[in-house]
Design an enzyme around this catalytic site. Structure first.
Site, PDB file in Angstrom:
ATOM      1  N   ASP A  49       0.822  -1.219   0.000  1.00 55.71           N
ATOM      2  CA  ASP A  49       0.000   0.000   0.000  1.00 55.71           C
ATOM      3  C   ASP A  49       0.854   1.266   0.000  1.00 55.71           C
ATOM      4  O   ASP A  49       0.452   2.294  -0.570  1.00 55.71           O
ATOM      5  CB  ASP A  49      -0.934   0.018   1.222  1.00 55.71           C
ATOM      6  CG  ASP A  49      -2.181  -0.822   0.998  1.00 55.71           C
ATOM      7  OD1 ASP A  49      -2.212  -1.594   0.020  1.00 55.71           O
ATOM      8  OD2 ASP A  49      -3.128  -0.709   1.808  1.00 55.71           O
ATOM      9  N   ASN A  93      -4.597  -2.058  -4.394  1.00 55.96           N
ATOM     10  CA  ASN A  93      -5.863  -2.098  -3.648  1.00 55.96           C
ATOM     11  C   ASN A  93      -5.756  -1.210  -2.411  1.00 55.96           C
ATOM     12  O   ASN A  93      -6.336  -1.501  -1.374  1.00 55.96           O
ATOM     13  CB  ASN A  93      -6.206  -3.535  -3.260  1.00 55.96           C
ATOM     14  CG  ASN A  93      -7.675  -3.680  -2.885  1.00 55.96           C
ATOM     15  OD1 ASN A  93      -8.461  -2.723  -3.023  1.00 55.96           O
ATOM     16  ND2 ASN A  93      -8.054  -4.844  -2.392  1.00 55.96           N
ATOM     17  N   ARG A 123     -14.679  -1.230  -5.414  1.00 57.45           N
ATOM     18  CA  ARG A 123     -14.814  -0.480  -4.151  1.00 57.45           C
ATOM     19  C   ARG A 123     -15.317   0.923  -4.479  1.00 57.45           C
ATOM     20  O   ARG A 123     -14.738   1.632  -5.303  1.00 57.45           O
ATOM     21  CB  ARG A 123     -13.467  -0.440  -3.415  1.00 57.45           C
ATOM     22  CG  ARG A 123     -12.973  -1.825  -3.014  1.00 57.45           C
ATOM     23  CD  ARG A 123     -11.655  -1.776  -2.259  1.00 57.45           C
ATOM     24  NE  ARG A 123     -11.789  -1.118  -0.967  1.00 57.45           N
ATOM     25  CZ  ARG A 123     -10.758  -0.859  -0.167  1.00 57.45           C
ATOM     26  NH1 ARG A 123      -9.530  -1.181  -0.534  1.00 57.45           N
ATOM     27  NH2 ARG A 123     -10.949  -0.276   0.990  1.00 57.45           N
ATOM     28  N   ASP A 315     -11.024  -2.447  11.275  1.00 55.23           N
ATOM     29  CA  ASP A 315      -9.978  -3.384  10.839  1.00 55.23           C
ATOM     30  C   ASP A 315      -9.622  -4.370  11.960  1.00 55.23           C
ATOM     31  O   ASP A 315      -9.580  -5.587  11.746  1.00 55.23           O
ATOM     32  CB  ASP A 315      -8.717  -2.625  10.400  1.00 55.23           C
ATOM     33  CG  ASP A 315      -8.963  -1.785   9.145  1.00 55.23           C
ATOM     34  OD1 ASP A 315     -10.060  -1.878   8.565  1.00 55.23           O
ATOM     35  OD2 ASP A 315      -8.050  -1.038   8.752  1.00 55.23           O
ATOM     36  N   GLU A 343     -11.293  -5.078   1.246  1.00 55.44           N
ATOM     37  CA  GLU A 343     -10.478  -5.903   0.350  1.00 55.44           C
ATOM     38  C   GLU A 343     -11.293  -7.030  -0.284  1.00 55.44           C
ATOM     39  O   GLU A 343     -11.005  -7.507  -1.374  1.00 55.44           O
ATOM     40  CB  GLU A 343      -9.284  -6.477   1.103  1.00 55.44           C
ATOM     41  CG  GLU A 343      -8.134  -5.495   1.287  1.00 55.44           C
ATOM     42  CD  GLU A 343      -8.355  -4.458   2.360  1.00 55.44           C
ATOM     43  OE1 GLU A 343      -9.522  -4.172   2.716  1.00 55.44           O
ATOM     44  OE2 GLU A 343      -7.350  -3.899   2.846  1.00 55.44           O
ATOM     45  N   HIS A 388      -5.286  -9.358   3.232  1.00 49.37           N
ATOM     46  CA  HIS A 388      -4.236  -9.509   4.246  1.00 49.37           C
ATOM     47  C   HIS A 388      -4.786  -9.825   5.627  1.00 49.37           C
ATOM     48  O   HIS A 388      -4.240 -10.644   6.368  1.00 49.37           O
ATOM     49  CB  HIS A 388      -3.390  -8.226   4.289  1.00 49.37           C
ATOM     50  CG  HIS A 388      -4.183  -6.950   4.463  1.00 49.37           C
ATOM     51  ND1 HIS A 388      -3.748  -5.884   5.195  1.00 49.37           N
ATOM     52  CD2 HIS A 388      -5.417  -6.573   4.015  1.00 49.37           C
ATOM     53  CE1 HIS A 388      -4.641  -4.921   5.164  1.00 49.37           C
ATOM     54  NE2 HIS A 388      -5.659  -5.308   4.450  1.00 49.37           N
ATOM     55  N   ARG A 389      -5.901  -9.169   5.993  1.00 51.22           N
ATOM     56  CA  ARG A 389      -6.408  -9.377   7.363  1.00 51.22           C
ATOM     57  C   ARG A 389      -7.039 -10.760   7.540  1.00 51.22           C
ATOM     58  O   ARG A 389      -6.992 -11.324   8.634  1.00 51.22           O
ATOM     59  CB  ARG A 389      -7.388  -8.274   7.759  1.00 51.22           C
ATOM     60  CG  ARG A 389      -6.725  -6.916   7.775  1.00 51.22           C
ATOM     61  CD  ARG A 389      -7.434  -5.845   8.552  1.00 51.22           C
ATOM     62  NE  ARG A 389      -6.847  -4.576   8.179  1.00 51.22           N
ATOM     63  CZ  ARG A 389      -5.641  -4.136   8.562  1.00 51.22           C
ATOM     64  NH1 ARG A 389      -4.901  -4.853   9.376  1.00 51.22           N
ATOM     65  NH2 ARG A 389      -5.170  -2.975   8.136  1.00 51.22           N
ATOM     66  N   LYS A 414       0.071  -6.570   1.611  1.00 50.25           N
ATOM     67  CA  LYS A 414      -0.620  -5.278   1.509  1.00 50.25           C
ATOM     68  C   LYS A 414      -0.200  -4.338   2.639  1.00 50.25           C
ATOM     69  O   LYS A 414      -0.027  -3.136   2.411  1.00 50.25           O
ATOM     70  CB  LYS A 414      -2.136  -5.502   1.535  1.00 50.25           C
ATOM     71  CG  LYS A 414      -2.934  -4.224   1.272  1.00 50.25           C
ATOM     72  CD  LYS A 414      -4.425  -4.505   1.181  1.00 50.25           C
ATOM     73  CE  LYS A 414      -5.209  -3.313   0.661  1.00 50.25           C
ATOM     74  NZ  LYS A 414      -5.391  -2.226   1.602  1.00 50.25           N
TER      75      LYS A 414
HETATM   76  O1  LIG Z   1      -8.305   6.268   6.630  1.00 47.57           O
HETATM   77  C1  LIG Z   1      -7.712   5.204   6.831  1.00 47.57           C
HETATM   78  O2  LIG Z   1      -6.470   5.153   6.991  1.00 47.57           O
HETATM   79  C2  LIG Z   1      -8.500   3.963   6.896  1.00 47.57           C
HETATM   80  C3  LIG Z   1      -9.856   4.020   7.136  1.00 47.57           C
HETATM   81  C4  LIG Z   1     -10.696   2.811   7.305  1.00 47.57           C
HETATM   82  O3  LIG Z   1     -11.526   2.686   6.167  1.00 47.57           O
HETATM   83  P1  LIG Z   1     -13.103   3.147   6.132  1.00 47.57           P
HETATM   84  O4  LIG Z   1     -13.186   4.562   6.491  1.00 47.57           O
HETATM   85  O5  LIG Z   1     -13.453   2.854   4.722  1.00 47.57           O
HETATM   86  O6  LIG Z   1     -13.811   2.276   7.130  1.00 47.57           O
HETATM   87  C5  LIG Z   1      -9.861   1.546   7.464  1.00 47.57           C
HETATM   88  O7  LIG Z   1     -10.655   0.407   7.295  1.00 47.57           O
HETATM   89  C6  LIG Z   1      -8.718   1.518   6.485  1.00 47.57           C
HETATM   90  O8  LIG Z   1      -7.937   0.342   6.626  1.00 47.57           O
HETATM   91  C7  LIG Z   1      -7.785   2.679   6.723  1.00 47.57           C
HETATM   92  C1  LIG Z   2      -9.620  -1.634   4.631  1.00 45.85           C
HETATM   93  C2  LIG Z   2      -8.294  -1.695   4.544  1.00 45.85           C
HETATM   94  O1  LIG Z   2      -7.539  -1.074   3.613  1.00 45.85           O
HETATM   95  P1  LIG Z   2      -7.757   0.191   2.673  1.00 45.85           P
HETATM   96  O2  LIG Z   2      -6.778   1.217   3.157  1.00 45.85           O
HETATM   97  O3  LIG Z   2      -7.413  -0.297   1.301  1.00 45.85           O
HETATM   98  O4  LIG Z   2      -9.166   0.668   2.779  1.00 45.85           O
HETATM   99  C3  LIG Z   2      -7.517  -2.491   5.525  1.00 45.85           C
HETATM  100  O5  LIG Z   2      -6.275  -2.356   5.555  1.00 45.85           O
HETATM  101  O6  LIG Z   2      -8.094  -3.289   6.277  1.00 45.85           O
END
Ligand SMILES: O=C(O)C1=C[C@@H](OP(=O)(O)O)[C@@H](O)[C@H](O)C1
Ligand SMILES: C=C(OP(=O)(O)O)C(=O)O
Length: 430
Positions: A49, A93, A123, A315, A343, A388-389, A414
Site C-alpha cells: 500500500d 488495492n 470499491r 480493521d 479488500e 491480508h487481514r 498489503k
Molecule cells: O483512513 C484510513 O487510513 C483507513 C480508514 C478505514 O476505512 P473506512 O473509512 O473505509 O472504514 C480503514 O478500514 C482503512 O484500513 C484505513
Molecule cells: C480496509 C483496509 O484497507 P484500505 O486502506 O485499502 O481501505 C484495511 O487495511 O483493512
C-alpha cells in the site's frame, strides 16, 4: 495455490517491534509532498500500500530519498499542486492511496488516470467524486459509474464553497477531501451526510494536517471547514508510529496463548483509533498493560463472549471475530457494514471461513454472530480472498489447538509482508 500450514501452538510469548502504520505512512507522504519544505519521515511502513503511494508521488515529480536501506525518507515538498501535469497511476488495492490521491490530483490541474486491481474497481468512490465535482473537478468513470478506474482533467469554474460528502460508506472520502482542500485556495466547508463511520481515522487526518500547519474548524462530526489561506508546511520530522491494526494479531495471540506478548511502537500516546482494540480484549477477559509506546497482553484463561459495536475499529474487529472462537458463548460484532466494501466482502468471507473451523455463524447486512464449536475442526484450509487481514486473523486458530492451513499467505504484503515470520517468533509449538 501457495499455502502455509500452521501447527498447533502451545503458548505465545515475546515481543514484536511493529511495522509502521499504513494510515500514518500514506497520509504523511501525501502531506509532505504537498507541503513547502523538506520532511524527514522516519519508520515508514514497507508494504504494497505504501509502495504504490511512493511510486505515484515519484511519478508526480516529488523528490523522495531513502536513507540507505532504512525506512527513513526525506521528502522534498512541491509546495502546492503537483508540477507533473499528466500521468497514469496504478494504485493496487490501497484505499489510503487511491482516495486521497484522487482528491489531490482532481485539484492539481492536470490530466491523470487512476486504476487499481480488479477489487479496487469494485470499491465505491462515487460519493467522493460527487463532492469533488462540486469543487469544480472534472472526473470521468472509465469503467462502471461510481467506481475506479478514473480519468481526471483540470478543474473548471470557481467551484462551490460548500460541498457534501456521504460519511456512511467510507471515512476515506472525508479524509481525502480534507487533505486536498488547501489546494483550492478557498475557504470550503464539507458537510457530512449520514452517520460518519470509522471516526477515529478522521482524527488521524486532522492530527497530521495540524502537524503540517493546516487547522480544520469543525462542527462535531457534521461539518468541517478549511480556510483557504492555509498552506502545508513541513514540520521537519515525522516519526511514523507502529501500526495499531497490525498490533491486534499479536495482542490477541497474547490473550489466547497465555502470553505475555508485547507490541512496541504503539501505546497510550498513539493517534490511531485501533489501539482501542486493546480495550476490547480487556473487556473479554485479557490482562492488558499500557506504556507510552507499548501494549502488552496476557491471557487469564477465560475469553468472555461479547456483543458490541465495533464501528470505531473496523480493521482490528476482524481479529475479534476469530478470537470469538475461544469465547464461552455466542459473540456478536455490530455496526461493521463497511466490511462489505473492503479488500473483499469481509462479512461473507469471515462467515464462510469461520464455518470451516466448525463455528456456527449468523450473518446480517452489518453484523456477524459467532458461536464457537465444542472442538475446532482440524486442518481447515482457509481461503484469504486477497485480503491480508483474513490471512493474519486466521493464523490465531493455531493458538486454539487446531492445525490450520492459510491459502495464499503472501497476501499479507498489503500491509505486513513479514507477518508470518513475526508471528512464528512469538509462538512455541505444542
Ligand atoms: O483512513 C484510513 O487510513 C483507513 C480508514 C478505514 O476505512 P473506512 O473509512 O473505509 O472504514 C480503514 O478500514 C482503512 O484500513 C484505513
Ligand atoms: C480496509 C483496509 O484497507 P484500505 O486502506 O485499502 O481501505 C484495511 O487495511 O483493512
Amino acid at each position: 495455490m501457495e499455502h502455509l500450514d500452521l501447527a498447533p501452538i502451545a503458548r505465545a510469548e515475546g515481543s514484536i517491534v511493529l511495522p509502521g502504520s499504513k494510515s500514518i505512512s500514506n497520509r504523511t507522504l501525501l502531506l509532505a509532498a504537498l507541503a513547502e519544505g523538506v520532511t524527514e519521515v522516519l519508520g515508514l511502513l514497507d508494504s504494497d500500500d505504501v509502495t504504490v503511494m511512493l511510486a505515484a508521488l515519484d511519478q508526480l515529480g516529488v523528490r523522495i530519498q531513502r536513507h540507505g536501506d532504512s525506512r527513513d525518507f526525506t521528502v522534498s515538498g512541491v509546495a502546492g499542486p503537483f508540477p507533473v501535469k499528466s500521468g497514469n497511476f496504478f494504485l493496487g488495492n490501497a484505499g489510503t492511496a487511491f482516495r486521497p490521491l484522487t482528491a489531490a490530483l482532481a485539484l492539481s490541474g492536470g490530466d491523470y488516470q487512476l486504476s487499481g486491481v480488479p477489487r479496487m474497481h469494485e470499491r465505491p468512490i462515487g460519493d467522493l467524486i460527487d463532492a469533488l465535482r462540486g469543487l469544480g473537478a472534472q472526473v470521468a468513470y472509465t469503467g462502471n459509474p461510481g467506481y475506479p478506474p478514473l480519468t481526471l482533467s483540470p478543474a473548471q469554474g470557481t467551484g462551490a464553497d460548500q460541498v457534501a460528502v456521504r460519511g456512511d460508506v467510507s471515512s476515506q472520502f472525508l479524509t481525502a477531501l480534507l487533505m486536498a482542500l488547501p489546494l483550492t485556495g478557498r475557504r470550503v466547508t464539507v458537510q457530512v451526510i449520514g452517520e460518519l463511520i470509522s471516526k477515529p481515522y478522521i482524527d488521524i487526518t486532522l492530527n497530521l494536517m495540524a502537524r503540517f500547519g493546516v487547522t480544520v474548524e469543525r462542527d462535531g462530526w457534521a461539518a468541517f471547514t478549511v480556510d483557504g489561506s492555509q498552506r502545508y508546511h513541513s514540520p521537519g520530522v515525522i516519526h511514523v508510529e507502529g501500526d495499531a491494526s497490525s498490533a491486534s494479531y499479536f495482542l490477541a495471540a497474547g490473550a489466547l496463548g497465555r502470553g505475555p506478548v508485547r507490541v512496541e511502537g504503539v501505546g497510550s500516546g498513539s493517534i490511531q483509533g485501533d489501539v482501542r482494540f486493546a480495550d476490547a480484549l480487556a473487556a473479554i477477559g485479557a490482562d492488558i498493560r499500557w506504556g507510552d509506546n507499548w501494549i502488552e497482553a496476557r491471557g487469564t484463561g477465560r475469553v468472555k463472549a461479547f456483543d458490541a459495536d465495533f464501528n470505531h475499529i473496523p480493521d482490528a474487529a476482524m481479529t475479534l471475530a476469530v478470537a470469538a472462537l475461544a469465547a464461552d458463548g455466542r459473540s456478536v460484532l455490530r455496526n461493521i457494514g463497511s466490511w462489505r466494501v473492503k479488500e473483499t466482502d469481509r462479512i461473507a468471507a469471515m462467515a464462510t471461513e469461520l464455518r470451516k473451523v466448525g463455528a456456527v455463524v449468523e450473518e446480517g447486512e452489518d453484523w456477524l454472530a459467532i458461536t464457537p464449536p465444542a472442538q475446532l475442526t482440524p486442518n481447515a484450509a482457509i481461503d484469504t480472498y486477497d485480503d491480508h487481514r483474513m490471512a493474519m486473523c486466521f493464523s490465531l486458530v493455531a493458538l486454539l489447538g487446531a492445525p490450520v492451513r492459510i491459502n495464499d499467505p503472501k497476501c499479507v504484503g498489503k500491509t505486513f509482508p513479514g507477518y508470518f515470520q513475526a508471528f512464528a517468533s512469538i509462538c512455541q509449538p505444542a
